[in-house]
Enzyme design. Structure first.
Site: not given
Length: 421
Positions: A90, A144, A164, A194, A244
């Site tokens: 990440r 995700n 989500c 998102h 987002y």
């Protein structure tokens, strides 16, 4: 009822456990299995999970295992919450895109594509093993990028629904602002995972009074502040976008910000280390307050609601899920995965009708859907050219020079997770 959580060693898991304990009348779990290859984390999380159940008087049994096949055997539902490559991957997703002047984020843009390429093959392997062991089990995907991963699962014929926590977060927030119960708030929620907008906020159900304009008029400043967008932008849109959307509506501003502060991945890694230390305390028997800062707020409520609906034990009749379009949004392919309100039951999910979508939102959805199609092809078949095309199609990239540079960086940073590289 037996539920299995794959990725059960996640620091998220106590949030889920707390929800299972509190909402046991909605979802009467008799056995909960936490599966994770990381033995040390699994032991810490499993110990806290048992203490949470004991404190709240839940009679269910919690077991832990590193053996996926044993863990999913006989499960009624399998929840997926994994992170291939961990926080280290990440951290890379959030940093190398900035070198090309693009947003560095773990679920969208170039970083989101990297996560999809690492994740889809792993999830499909897990799903195949679930199907061999227990073909009737539902797969609930919280991993995700949810839209792409869920589309991969459905395309492969699995009984899967994507989940989500963005929608339930808005529901809870709007309920507080309106002074009503969350159960009284029904969102007209439309988009892709998102990439969603609240086009209506109804009291009492799908046919209830729409109070969105009242919310924006009376609480627009607070809502805008949470989204980190100017209030006039919300007023001009006439809807509430997910946070987002700031990556799209304020791309250059976000890139500048990200280049001047520690990454979210670095913050989360430090938080996770502290959470795991806390989980090891034998006196701790509830989820710590620090967990709220980790992300995933209300994940447990959403997961309980969805699992209860799919397994026939109750849950809300309408829930926001990631599911096949099947004509719901006529400007998208039928096999696109959309995030909308749906009727949920043992036979699966059926999207509710959606009014005509403003071209301002429909155009972006169509663009990102095309990217997701290319991203899934790249994840399934590999190849530098497929990665390049997916990046070129993404509206947060879009220029061939950026796509070239990002392709090289993506492959270089993820080679150990890409079988074809």
């Amino acid at each position: 009822m037996k539920l299995t959580v794959v990725g059960g060693g996640s620091t998220y898991t106590p949030e889920l456990i707390d929800g299972f304990a509190r909402l046991r009348d909605t979802l009467p779990v008799e056995e909960l299995v936490l599966v994770d290859p990381a033995a040390e984390r699994l032991e810490l999380v499993g110990g806290l999970a048992r203490r949470i159940f004991a404190k709240q008087g839940h009679p269910g049994r919690i077991t832990t295992t590193q053996d996926l096949d044993a863990g999913v055997d006989g499960a009624d539902a399998v929840l997926l919450q994994l992170r291939v490559g961990g926080q280290a991957a990440r951290q890379q997703d959030e940093t190398w895109p900035l070198e090309c002047g693009c947003v560095g984020q773990e679920t969208t843009g170039a970083g989101g594509l990297a996560k999809a390429l690492r994740t889809v093959p792993v999830v499909l392997d897990i799903a195949e093993r679930v199907r061999r062991t227990n073909p009737d089990a539902w797969i609930i995907d919280f991993t995700n990028p949810v839209g792409i991963v869920t589309r991969a699962l459905l395309q492969a014929g699995h009984k899967a629904v994507g989940l989500c926590n963005v929608a339930i977060g808005f529901q809870r927030k709007f309920a507080r602002l309106l002074g009503v119960s969350p159960a009284d708030v029904h969102l007209d929620h439309v988009g892709l995972n998102h990439l969603t907008w609240e086009t209506g906020v109804r009291l009492g159900g799908p046919e209830g009074e729409d109070v969105l304009s009242k919310l924006l008029s009376e609480h627009g400043e607070a809502i805008a502040a949470d989204l980190r967008l100017p209030r006039p932008v919300l007023e001009r849109l006439g809807v509430v976008p997910s946070y987002y959307l700031r990556y799209f509506y304020a791309h250059d501003e976000v890139v500048r910000e990200l280049g001047t502060k520690p990454s979210r991945a670095a913050e989360v890694a430090a938080m996770e280390a502290e959470l795991l230390r806390m989980y090891g305390d034998p006196a701790l028997d509830e989820k710590p307050e620090l967990l709220a800062k980790r992300g995933g707020a209300y994940y447990s409520e959403a997961a309980v609601d969805l699992a209860a609906g799919l397994l026939g034990g109750g849950g809300s009749p309408y829930q926001v899920v990631n599911t096949l379009n099947r004509g719901t949004l006529p400007f998208l392919p039928d096999d696109a995965v959309i995030e909308v309100q749906a009727a949920v039951g043992p036979k699966g999910t059926t999207p509710l009708p959606v009014p005509a979508v403003d071209p301002l939102f429909a155009g972006l959805m169509a663009n990102v859907t095309a990217y997701e199609d290319l991203a899934l092809t790249a994840a399934l078949h590999g190849g530098r050219e497929r990665v390049f095309k997916a990046l070129l199609a993404h509206p947060l990239v879009g220029q061939y020079a950026y796509a070239e540079g990002l392709t090289d960086r993506l492959i270089a940073h993820n080679r150990e997770h890409l079988a074809w590289a």
